[in-house]
Design an enzyme around this catalytic site. Structure first.
Site, short mmCIF file in Angstrom:
data_model
loop_
_atom_site.label_atom_id
_atom_site.label_comp_id
_atom_site.label_asym_id
_atom_site.label_seq_id
_atom_site.Cartn_x
_atom_site.Cartn_y
_atom_site.Cartn_z
CG ASP A 1 -2.29 -3.64 0.93
OD1 ASP A 1 -1.49 -4.52 1.61
OD2 ASP A 1 -2.93 -3.06 1.44
CD1 TRP B 1 -0.14 -1.74 3.00
CD2 TRP B 1 0.70 0.43 3.27
NE1 TRP B 1 0.66 -1.71 4.00
CE2 TRP B 1 1.04 -0.35 4.36
CE3 TRP B 1 0.85 1.75 3.17
CZ2 TRP B 1 1.83 0.23 5.51
CZ3 TRP B 1 1.77 2.44 4.24
CH2 TRP B 1 2.36 1.53 5.21
CD GLU C 1 12.78 -5.69 -5.00
OE1 GLU C 1 13.51 -5.27 -4.24
OE2 GLU C 1 13.12 -6.19 -6.31
N1 LIG Z 1 12.04 -3.47 -0.83
C1 LIG Z 1 11.08 -2.86 -1.50
O1 LIG Z 1 11.20 -2.22 -2.74
C2 LIG Z 1 9.86 -2.54 -0.74
C3 LIG Z 1 8.78 -1.53 -1.28
C4 LIG Z 1 7.75 -1.24 -0.60
C5 LIG Z 1 7.50 -1.98 0.77
N2 LIG Z 1 8.29 -2.73 1.34
C6 LIG Z 1 7.96 -3.48 2.40
O2 LIG Z 1 6.51 -3.80 2.30
C7 LIG Z 1 6.00 -3.59 3.99
C8 LIG Z 1 4.90 -2.86 3.95
O3 LIG Z 1 3.85 -3.49 3.20
P1 LIG Z 1 2.88 -4.15 3.83
O4 LIG Z 1 2.76 -4.27 5.21
O5 LIG Z 1 1.62 -4.14 2.95
O6 LIG Z 1 3.29 -5.66 3.55
P2 LIG Z 1 2.42 -7.16 3.46
O7 LIG Z 1 3.53 -8.14 3.40
O8 LIG Z 1 1.61 -7.06 4.70
O9 LIG Z 1 1.52 -7.20 2.00
C9 LIG Z 1 2.06 -7.01 0.97
C10 LIG Z 1 1.08 -7.46 -0.10
O10 LIG Z 1 1.06 -8.94 0.05
C11 LIG Z 1 -0.26 -9.33 0.07
N3 LIG Z 1 -0.25 -10.56 0.98
C12 LIG Z 1 -0.48 -10.58 2.22
N4 LIG Z 1 -0.52 -12.04 2.77
C13 LIG Z 1 -0.23 -12.74 1.48
C14 LIG Z 1 -0.23 -14.01 1.50
N5 LIG Z 1 -0.09 -15.11 2.31
N6 LIG Z 1 0.40 -14.49 0.18
C15 LIG Z 1 0.37 -13.60 -0.84
N7 LIG Z 1 0.07 -12.30 -0.64
C16 LIG Z 1 -0.13 -11.85 0.48
C17 LIG Z 1 -0.85 -8.35 0.56
O11 LIG Z 1 -2.43 -8.22 0.46
C18 LIG Z 1 -0.31 -7.13 -0.13
O12 LIG Z 1 -0.92 -6.87 -1.25
C19 LIG Z 1 7.27 -3.18 4.86
O13 LIG Z 1 8.03 -4.09 5.36
C20 LIG Z 1 8.22 -2.35 3.66
O14 LIG Z 1 9.66 -2.31 4.00
C21 LIG Z 1 9.59 -3.33 0.27
#
Ligand SMILES: NC(=O)c1ccc[n+]([C@@H]2O[C@H](COP(=O)([O-])OP(=O)(O)OC[C@H]3O[C@@H](n4cnc5c(N)ncnc54)[C@H](O)[C@@H]3O)[C@@H](O)[C@H]2O)c1
Length: 523
Positions: free
Chosen positions: A189, A163, A260
């Site tokens: 998300d 998100w 990522e």
């Molecule tokens: N390295 C990068 O380029 C980068 C960029 C942006 C954000 N991030 C990281 O993302 C995190 C923040 O995002 P978040 O809290 O939304 O992350 P999240 O892992 O909770 O969710 C990310 C996505 O995964 C989906 N998801 C959740 N559970 C899943 C599952 N079991 N199987 C498949 N998909 C699933 C969610 O619906 C969402 O679309 C932070 O840790 C941030 O550092 C990394």
């Protein structure tokens, strides 16, 4: 071109009308996920909670469209992406409204992601032919084997995105996938589905074939898992905990993936650094997108020779940042995404405070500004066993630490499970680069917090250690969406004709090996 009206909140809410119609569904949706405006905490719309059957339909439609798309030349595909680039810039105001509506971020931070999308379009549209060109490789035998590596699209790419940058982290990863001849199924998300839905409409208006991009909305565990089971490649951006689950599921299916993930990114401020420039740069590095940025700096290690002046300048600069909730350009720092995330950020600060850390500025929620707003916060006295000392906070919270030497700064920076991004301020480019080489992070910026490396689109970006697997940007960021195929043409038979005794042939081969080794010295 859209305009930026004064009556924006009402107009912004209207923009989500009809966007959910583009979600791929097998039948009428039975359940929905509400979408909130973080500036107010009000529900502004809802999107279908897709089922596994919906994901089946989306992937099948994408698969049919992909076969024809792969038959088009790379230049034809690039023309569509160039047209899309122009549409994104033309529709700037409306897209910024939409991103702000669902994320609560400041307009300037929404603008950064829009620029990133445009830059990725231009970079990959201009470079895809070169990145994907057949590559001549050394053959089995010099002169008599002609060997080339060719790049085939993997097929259907599933992109699961977070998100915090809902437009950029979905679309910018899709651009190279599409240029390489793939179809894409997006799983945005659950907090932020609208930016992706509008992006797909715009791609179609730019000439992308119908069905080539699909969107499935809903909860991550259900929809995300179903998607991983059906696609040919998974591009995941999100937390390290979810990344591990995604990798395990993709591994079960023997499907490749890039991850990522999160970071606990350090900055090093060393003797000789321009203190005002470092303080100003790191304010942006710590607070961009209210700290909800994977690359943002959460730990600053400052050499004791410059610690006091740096801390003073940094705290002053952070205290001067204006927190706000609105669609104008004047707001410097926006809201956090949700009540749950506010609670997580608040708990990190409370834990640090309870265990003896000092809060120099900020430290509190600001419900008077917006329900999930949190003040930009600077801490000292943070130890590695505090949550804020070792876990990703993902909010406007940063700890400053004094260190005795450059070696200690490097050791403390590397003492983390994460390895995404780092920033070095050392007063000279050469000294900064020397230190950068010792840091265990996928990107290191000298005299800049994160944008220098992230914006270098020809160079790979991604994480070491628990911050990820694989890279976006550059050749690496498009090759991952392809299967490498080696084609080798043999001009002289490698096996001996029947009439030549094998013993004689073996002797010739052995002599050839010796000759080749001697020739190595001539290369
Ligand atoms: N390295 C990068 O380029 C980068 C960029 C942006 C954000 N991030 C990281 O993302 C995190 C923040 O995002 P978040 O809290 O939304 O992350 P999240 O892992 O909770 O969710 C990310 C996505 O995964 C989906 N998801 C959740 N559970 C899943 C599952 N079991 N199987 C498949 N998909 C699933 C969610 O619906 C969402 O679309 C932070 O840790 C941030 O550092 C990394």
């Amino acid at each position: 071109m859209s305009t930026e009206s004064d009556d924006r909140p009402a107009a912004v809410r209207d923009r989500v009308d009809g966007l959910a119609d583009a979600v791929t569904l097998a039948a009428d949706a039975e359940a929905f996920v509400p979408v909130e405006e973080p500036f107010t905490g009000e529900t502004v719309g809802e999107v279908p909670a897709c089922t596994a059957r919906d994901v089946d339909v989306a992937v099948e439609r994408a698969r049919v469209a992909q076969e024809r798309w792969a038959g088009r030349s790379i230049e034809e595909r690039a023309d569509v992406i160039r047209d899309y680039h122009d549409r994104v810039l033309d529709e700037r105001a409306a897209l910024l409204d939409l991103v702000q509506l669902e994320t609560g971020k400041a307009r300037r931070h929404a603008h950064e992601e829009l620029l990133d999308v445009a830059a990725n379009c231009r970079h990959y549209a201009n470079r895809a032919v070169e990145y994907l060109a057949p590559e001549r490789r050394a053959g089995a035998l010099p002169l008599v084997t002609r060997t080339e590596t060719r790049r085939h699209p993997v097929g259907v790419v599933g992109l699961i995105s977070p998100w915090n940058y809902p437009l950029n982290l979905a679309v910018s990863d899709a651009i190279p996938a599409l240029l390489a001849g793939n179809a894409v199924v997006f799983k945005p998300d659950e907090h932020t589905p609208y930016a992706v839905l509008r992006a797909v409409e715009l791609l179609t208006e730019a000439g992308l074939p119908a069905d080539l991009c699909q969107v499935v909305t809903g909860h991550g565990d259900a929809v995300g898992s179903a998607l991983i089971d059906r696609v040919d490649y998974v591009g995941f951006t999100g937390s390290t905990a979810t990344g591990r689950r995604v990798a395990a599921r993709a591994g079960r299916n023997l499907v490749d993936c890039s991850l990522e993930l999160g970071g606990k990114n350090p900055a090093l401020v060393l003797p000789g650094a321009d203190i005002d420039a470092a303080a100003e740069g790191l304010v942006h590095g710590c607070l961009a997108n209210a700290g909800q940025l994977c690359l943002s700096i959460e730990r600053i290690y400052v050499h004791e020779a410059v610690y006091e002046p740096f801390l003073d300048a940094f705290v002053d600069a952070v205290s001067a940042v204006d927190l706000g909730a609105g669609y104008g350009w004047d707001v410097e720092l926006g809201s956090l995404i949700s009540a749950a995330h506010l609670e997580a950020v608040e708990s990190h600060v409370a834990d640090a405070r309870d265990r003896g850390a000092t809060v120099h500025t900020g430290g509190s929620p600001r419900p008077d500004v917006a329900p999930y707003a949190f003040e930009p916060t600077v801490l000292t006295g943070v130890t590695d066993d505090m949550a804020v000392g070792c876990e990703e906070t993902f909010g406007p919270v940063v700890s400053v630490h004094a260190v005795d030497s450059v070696d200690e700064a490097v050791a403390r920076a590397n003492d983390s499970d994460y390895g995404l991004n780092a920033s070095v301020w050392a007063g000279s480019e050469e000294r900064g680069i020397d230190v950068a080489e010792r840091i265990e992070c996928g990107t290191v910026n000298v005299d800049d917090p994160y944008a220098a490396a992230y914006g270098s689109l020809d160079a790979p970006m991604g994480g070491m250690k628990d911050s990820g697997i694989g890279r976006r940007h550059g050749a690496e960021g498009i090759h991952k969406y392809t299967e490498a195929q080696t084609v080798a043409a043999q001009r002289v038979p490698l096996t001996p004709p029947d009439r030549v005794p094998y013993r004689l042939y073996a002797g010739v081969l052995t002599r050839t090996m010796r000759l080749l080794k001697r020739l190595d010295g001539w290369r």
